[in-house]
Design an enzyme around this catalytic site. Structure first.
Site, short mmCIF file in Angstrom:
data_model
loop_
_atom_site.label_atom_id
_atom_site.label_comp_id
_atom_site.label_asym_id
_atom_site.label_seq_id
_atom_site.Cartn_x
_atom_site.Cartn_y
_atom_site.Cartn_z
N ARG A 26 -2.73 -10.08 5.28
CA ARG A 26 -3.33 -10.20 3.94
C ARG A 26 -2.17 -9.70 3.03
O ARG A 26 -1.97 -8.45 3.00
CB ARG A 26 -4.76 -9.27 3.89
CG ARG A 26 -5.30 -9.38 2.57
CD ARG A 26 -6.53 -8.44 2.43
NE ARG A 26 -7.12 -8.65 1.10
CZ ARG A 26 -7.01 -7.78 0.12
NH1 ARG A 26 -5.79 -6.87 0.51
NH2 ARG A 26 -7.37 -7.69 -1.02
N LYS A 74 0.73 -1.21 -0.03
CA LYS A 74 -0.03 -0.07 -0.03
C LYS A 74 0.92 1.10 -0.05
O LYS A 74 2.01 1.29 0.34
CB LYS A 74 -1.07 -0.03 1.29
CG LYS A 74 -2.22 -1.04 0.91
CD LYS A 74 -3.08 -0.97 2.21
CE LYS A 74 -4.13 -2.16 1.71
NZ LYS A 74 -5.21 -2.14 2.63
C1 8Y7 Z 1 -7.89 -4.72 2.47
C2 8Y7 Z 1 -8.90 -5.43 2.10
C3 8Y7 Z 1 -8.20 -4.67 0.37
C4 8Y7 Z 1 -7.30 -4.51 3.82
C5 8Y7 Z 1 -9.10 -6.44 4.22
C6 8Y7 Z 1 -5.34 -3.37 -1.35
C7 8Y7 Z 1 -10.05 -6.00 -0.13
C8 8Y7 Z 1 -6.68 -2.69 -1.29
N1 8Y7 Z 1 -7.34 -4.00 1.44
N2 8Y7 Z 1 -9.63 -6.30 2.95
N3 8Y7 Z 1 -9.22 -5.23 0.70
N4 8Y7 Z 1 -8.15 -5.50 4.66
N5 8Y7 Z 1 -9.92 -7.20 4.99
O1 8Y7 Z 1 -4.68 -2.70 -1.58
O2 8Y7 Z 1 -6.73 -3.90 4.16
O3 8Y7 Z 1 -5.17 -4.54 -1.35
S1 8Y7 Z 1 -8.20 -4.05 -1.25
#
Ligand code: 8Y7
Length: 276
Positions: free
Chosen positions: A249, A219
């Protein structure tokens, strides 16, 4: 009981591998539109040690356009079905839409990962009936505009109020706390300073007695610290774990798993080695 509930009964941190099935995501851009290519990437992450594969068909990056549920389903369903045929890995569905959730439910998924925390029309009801665990993420504002000067009177109080409100709404609807994972939403309506404070003081949210998930992989806050987003993301993921995250994640599964293994070996004062 889903695979994920079993995994959460262990005490080790879990690695969630990101599978973007979108043409516009900032990473993996346009590479995974054919289901078999997406599934191969998912299987590679499983071999690298991913505990969960998070499959999403709508980009939620800052400024991204939304898609309708038909298009989102067209992207994710073939991948979910094909991955489930090939693997017993825990599958997380990254969606906010009730229609997408309900169409995916028959395909043996293990988690609903909702960046809107079940606030979209019908989502809470579908999630309750699914019997699945859900990840409720905090976001201030909406993806299109959330990074335009985010401001908090009290960052921690505001997130705590949000989590309590969502936990109450879930409880009232019949979704019990033992099915809920919470996520501070790194980068979702937050400045770099907010993001760093949230990781450094993540422990504060443990009073809510839910497992915490953190997603900071690649990010922009990481990119503002180092051009090497991979190494930076691994360091950030490990810091999140040290501060209480149960699930990270990530895009870079192999590297994150290696770092987590070293951390666990130190913590347990024994070699964790290649067994999980
Ligand atoms: C997150 C996410 C994204 C996060 C959870 C990216 C779908 C943006 N970020 N889900 N999703 N937490 N739970 O840069 O921080 O991956 S999308």
């Amino acid at each position: 009981m889903t695979r994920l509930v079993e995994l959460l009964r262990t005490d080790r941190p879990l690695v969630m591998g990101i599978l973007n099935v979108t043409p516009d995501s900032f990473s993996d851009a346009g590479q995974f539109l054919r289901p078999e290519i997406a599934v191969n990437r998912a299987l590679e992450m499983v071999r690298q040690g991913a505990d969960i594969i998070d499959i999403g068909g709508e980009s939620t990056r800052p400024g991204a356009q939304s898609v309708n549920s038909a298009l989102e389903l067209e992207r994710v369903l073939p991948v979910i079905q094909a991955l489930r045929k090939e693997s017993d890995v825990a599958i997380s569905l990254d969606t906010s839409k009730a229609a997408v959730m309900s169409s995916a439910l028959p395909h043996d998924i293990d988690l609903i990962n909702d960046v809107k925390a079940l606030q979209a029309p019908g989502a809470l009801e579908v999630a309750v009936d699914s019997g699945l665990p859900v990840c409720l993420m905090h976001m201030k504002g909406e993806p299109r505009t959330m990074q335009q000067n985010p401001h908090y009177a009290d960052l921690f109080a505001e997130l705590m109020d949000f989590f309590r409100e969502r936990l109450d709404a879930c409880q009232r609807a019949g979704l019990t706390r033992d099915r809920i994972i919470l996520d501070v939403g790194f980068g979702f309506g937050k400045t770099p300073a907010h993001n760093l404070q949230l990781i450094n003081r993540l422990e504060q949210f443990l009073v809510l007695q839910c497992p915490l998930l953190v997603g900071l992989s690649r990010k922009s806050t990481i990119g503002k610290i180092t051009e090497d987003r991979l190494t930076g993301s691994v360091a950030g993921a490990l810091a999140a774990i040290v501060h209480g995250a149960r699930i990270v994640r990530v895009h870079d599964v192999a590297e994150t798993v290696a770092a987590v293994r070293v951390w666990r070996s130190i913590q347990e004062e024994r070699l964790i080695g290649l067994e999980r």
